[in-house]
Design an enzyme around this catalytic site. Structure first.
Site, PDB file in Angstrom:
ATOM      1  N   ASP A   1      -8.844  -3.740  -4.497  1.00 31.18           N
ATOM      2  CA  ASP A   1      -7.532  -3.314  -4.017  1.00 31.18           C
ATOM      3  C   ASP A   1      -6.475  -4.218  -4.624  1.00 31.18           C
ATOM      4  O   ASP A   1      -6.651  -5.444  -4.671  1.00 31.18           O
ATOM      5  CB  ASP A   1      -7.463  -3.388  -2.487  1.00 31.18           C
ATOM      6  CG  ASP A   1      -6.513  -2.344  -1.911  1.00 31.18           C
ATOM      7  OD1 ASP A   1      -5.386  -2.233  -2.431  1.00 31.18           O
ATOM      8  OD2 ASP A   1      -6.887  -1.663  -0.949  1.00 31.18           O
TER       9      ASP A   1
ATOM     10  N   ASP B   1     -14.229   3.262   2.848  1.00 33.68           N
ATOM     11  CA  ASP B   1     -13.446   2.097   2.463  1.00 33.68           C
ATOM     12  C   ASP B   1     -14.032   1.319   1.293  1.00 33.68           C
ATOM     13  O   ASP B   1     -13.314   0.599   0.603  1.00 33.68           O
ATOM     14  CB  ASP B   1     -13.294   1.165   3.670  1.00 33.68           C
ATOM     15  CG  ASP B   1     -12.465   1.815   4.767  1.00 33.68           C
ATOM     16  OD1 ASP B   1     -11.266   2.045   4.525  1.00 33.68           O
ATOM     17  OD2 ASP B   1     -13.009   2.106   5.843  1.00 33.68           O
TER      18      ASP B   1
ATOM     19  N   ASP C   1     -11.512  -4.071   3.353  1.00 38.12           N
ATOM     20  CA  ASP C   1     -12.413  -2.942   3.100  1.00 38.12           C
ATOM     21  C   ASP C   1     -13.871  -3.326   3.349  1.00 38.12           C
ATOM     22  O   ASP C   1     -14.667  -2.495   3.786  1.00 38.12           O
ATOM     23  CB  ASP C   1     -12.248  -2.442   1.665  1.00 38.12           C
ATOM     24  CG  ASP C   1     -10.974  -1.643   1.464  1.00 38.12           C
ATOM     25  OD1 ASP C   1     -10.448  -1.121   2.457  1.00 38.12           O
ATOM     26  OD2 ASP C   1     -10.511  -1.547   0.314  1.00 38.12           O
TER      27      ASP C   1
ATOM     28  N   GLY D   1     -11.427 -13.801 -12.781  1.00 40.94           N
ATOM     29  CA  GLY D   1     -10.784 -12.505 -12.663  1.00 40.94           C
ATOM     30  C   GLY D   1     -10.243 -12.030 -13.990  1.00 40.94           C
ATOM     31  O   GLY D   1     -10.747 -12.386 -15.064  1.00 40.94           O
ATOM     32  N   HIS D   2      -9.163 -11.254 -13.933  1.00 44.70           N
ATOM     33  CA  HIS D   2      -8.596 -10.667 -15.142  1.00 44.70           C
ATOM     34  C   HIS D   2      -7.095 -10.536 -14.964  1.00 44.70           C
ATOM     35  O   HIS D   2      -6.601 -10.256 -13.872  1.00 44.70           O
ATOM     36  CB  HIS D   2      -9.209  -9.298 -15.412  1.00 44.70           C
ATOM     37  CG  HIS D   2      -8.772  -8.681 -16.698  1.00 44.70           C
ATOM     38  ND1 HIS D   2      -9.092  -9.220 -17.929  1.00 44.70           N
ATOM     39  CD2 HIS D   2      -8.021  -7.583 -16.953  1.00 44.70           C
ATOM     40  CE1 HIS D   2      -8.572  -8.473 -18.892  1.00 44.70           C
ATOM     41  NE2 HIS D   2      -7.914  -7.478 -18.319  1.00 44.70           N
ATOM     42  N   SER D   3      -6.348 -10.734 -16.046  1.00 42.16           N
ATOM     43  CA  SER D   3      -4.893 -10.614 -16.010  1.00 42.16           C
ATOM     44  C   SER D   3      -4.413  -9.804 -17.205  1.00 42.16           C
ATOM     45  O   SER D   3      -5.056  -9.789 -18.264  1.00 42.16           O
ATOM     46  CB  SER D   3      -4.235 -11.999 -16.015  1.00 42.16           C
ATOM     47  OG  SER D   3      -4.531 -12.678 -17.229  1.00 42.16           O
TER      48      SER D   3
ATOM     49  N   CYS E   1       0.808  -1.220   0.000  1.00 45.73           N
ATOM     50  CA  CYS E   1       0.000   0.000   0.000  1.00 45.73           C
ATOM     51  C   CYS E   1       0.841   1.271   0.000  1.00 45.73           C
ATOM     52  O   CYS E   1       0.299   2.368  -0.174  1.00 45.73           O
ATOM     53  CB  CYS E   1      -0.949   0.003   1.203  1.00 45.73           C
ATOM     54  SG  CYS E   1      -2.256  -1.234   1.081  1.00 45.73           S
TER      55      CYS E   1
ATOM     56  N   ASP F   1     -10.244   1.088   7.959  1.00 45.75           N
ATOM     57  CA  ASP F   1      -9.034   0.288   8.131  1.00 45.75           C
ATOM     58  C   ASP F   1      -7.815   1.152   7.868  1.00 45.75           C
ATOM     59  O   ASP F   1      -7.874   2.188   7.208  1.00 45.75           O
ATOM     60  CB  ASP F   1      -9.041  -0.991   7.287  1.00 45.75           C
ATOM     61  CG  ASP F   1      -9.039  -0.753   5.791  1.00 45.75           C
ATOM     62  OD1 ASP F   1      -9.273   0.382   5.351  1.00 45.75           O
ATOM     63  OD2 ASP F   1      -8.812  -1.727   5.048  1.00 45.75           O
TER      64      ASP F   1
END
Length: 335
Positions: free
Chosen positions: A73, A56, A96, A144-146, A18, A229
């Site tokens: 995130d 968040d 979150d 998901g995605h790449s 982060c 958070d």
């Protein structure tokens, strides 16, 4: 503490975790014009939490007594071990949802990978780490995605569920209530030391991979209405957003703030990220830091990755580190 012998993922990214976030002041300048700028016709549900206070996650009411919580995130490697990085990134993304008082239900992977530079077997370990933590959280991880990316990046997009009448929001703080912190600080300086030297700090890994699930449940059971958070903007940065949104100020007892073993040594030896210094630059004009020295201020602004919850209230096991007070000359005072 050992020295890693594996291929060092942290050396393939300019920042880590982060701490590689866009600085908070710059980010607010980017998104400021988006708040309420495009009205929606025939929305699928009422937007309960959006961009207004930089909370968040987004929350949309979809029917009586039920709301969806949505967040995403991702970040560059914060540790060299790919499995641990996947676990940390997943726990951080899920946090979150927990910070809003929600329960994660389903997530999808977000992966950027330099496929001609780093073996795909390492990417598979990252994904396995994320899946492990998602399963621990009782959250489906589906697809998901790449993309082919010069720097490795990993995280999740998460959808959760919550009771719209029992949300924890960053604009619901009230003067007179205590502030509690559920994980110790110092992740940023330890991670920066790891990136620079290869030293492995298991106490930091254990902290970053720990879910904020139990703390969130305890806060809801205690009737907490305000929380956030603590991640890339540090304790001071996230607290500043909270008190600004709530129209109050905060007093922090510096001696009550917990730190991980080795954090002060890492600070002393100069392992402070640029993100931490930018955090402090952002909050300093709004803070009275006269009661502490410069090193203590840097630790309070230390850019955390997968940190704990900052709760307006009290729960078992979380130290009280300060309180909210009526709005004064400073947003935050540290004593």
């Amino acid at each position: 503490m050992t020295l890693t012998t594996a291929k060092r993922l942290t050396q393939y990214a300019h920042g880590g975790g982060c701490a590689c976030k866009i600085p908070p002041g710059e980010l607010e300048g980017i998104v400021g014009d988006l708040i309420g700028s495009v009205p929606i016709t025939d929305p699928a549900g009422e937007l309960l939490v959006g961009l207004d206070d930089g909370d968040d996650a987004a929350v949309v009411a979809i029917q009586d007594g039920l709301a969806t919580v949505l967040t995403t995130d991702f970040f560059t490697p914060v540790v060299d071990d790919p499995f641990d990085w996947g676990r940390i990134a997943a726990a951080n993304a899920l946090s979150d949802v927990y910070a809003m008082g929600g329960r994660p239900v389903v997530a999808v992977n977000l992966l950027g990978w330099p496929r001609d530079v780093l073996p795909l077997e390492l990417a598979a370990e990252v994904l396995r780490g994320g899946l492990t933590v998602a399963h621990e959280a009782g959250c489906h991880l589906a697809g998901g995605h790449s993309v082919d990316d010069p720097e490795p990046k990993y995280g999740l997009a998460v959808t959760g569920l919550a009771d719209p009448d029992r949300l924890m929001r960053n604009n619901a703080g009230r003067a007179g209530l205590p502030l509690s912190l559920t994980k110790p600080l110092g992740l940023g300086v330890l991670n920066n030391r790891h990136k620079s030297t290869g030293e492995v700090f298991q106490q930091a890994i254990d902290t970053m991979t720990a879910l904020n699930r139990d703390a969130s449940r305890a806060a809801l059971e205690a009737g907490v209405e305000c929380a956030t958070d603590v991640t890339g903007f540090g304790l001071l940065g996230h607290l500043y957003k909270l008190v600004r949104a709530s129209g109050v100020s905060a007093v922090i007892d510096a001696a009550a703030v917990p730190y991980l073993d080795g954090a002060r040594d890492a600070l002393r030896d100069g392992f402070v990220s640029g993100g931490t210094r930018r955090n402090l630059d952002w909050v300093a004009p709004h803070s009275d830091l006269g009661g502490i020295d410069g090193d203590e201020a840097l630790l309070l602004a230390d850019a955390q990755t997968s940190g704990g919850l900052l709760i307006v209230g009290e729960i078992p096991g979380a130290p009280v580190i300060g309180e909210l007070v009526p709005k004064g000359d400073y947003a935050i005072s540290v004593r």
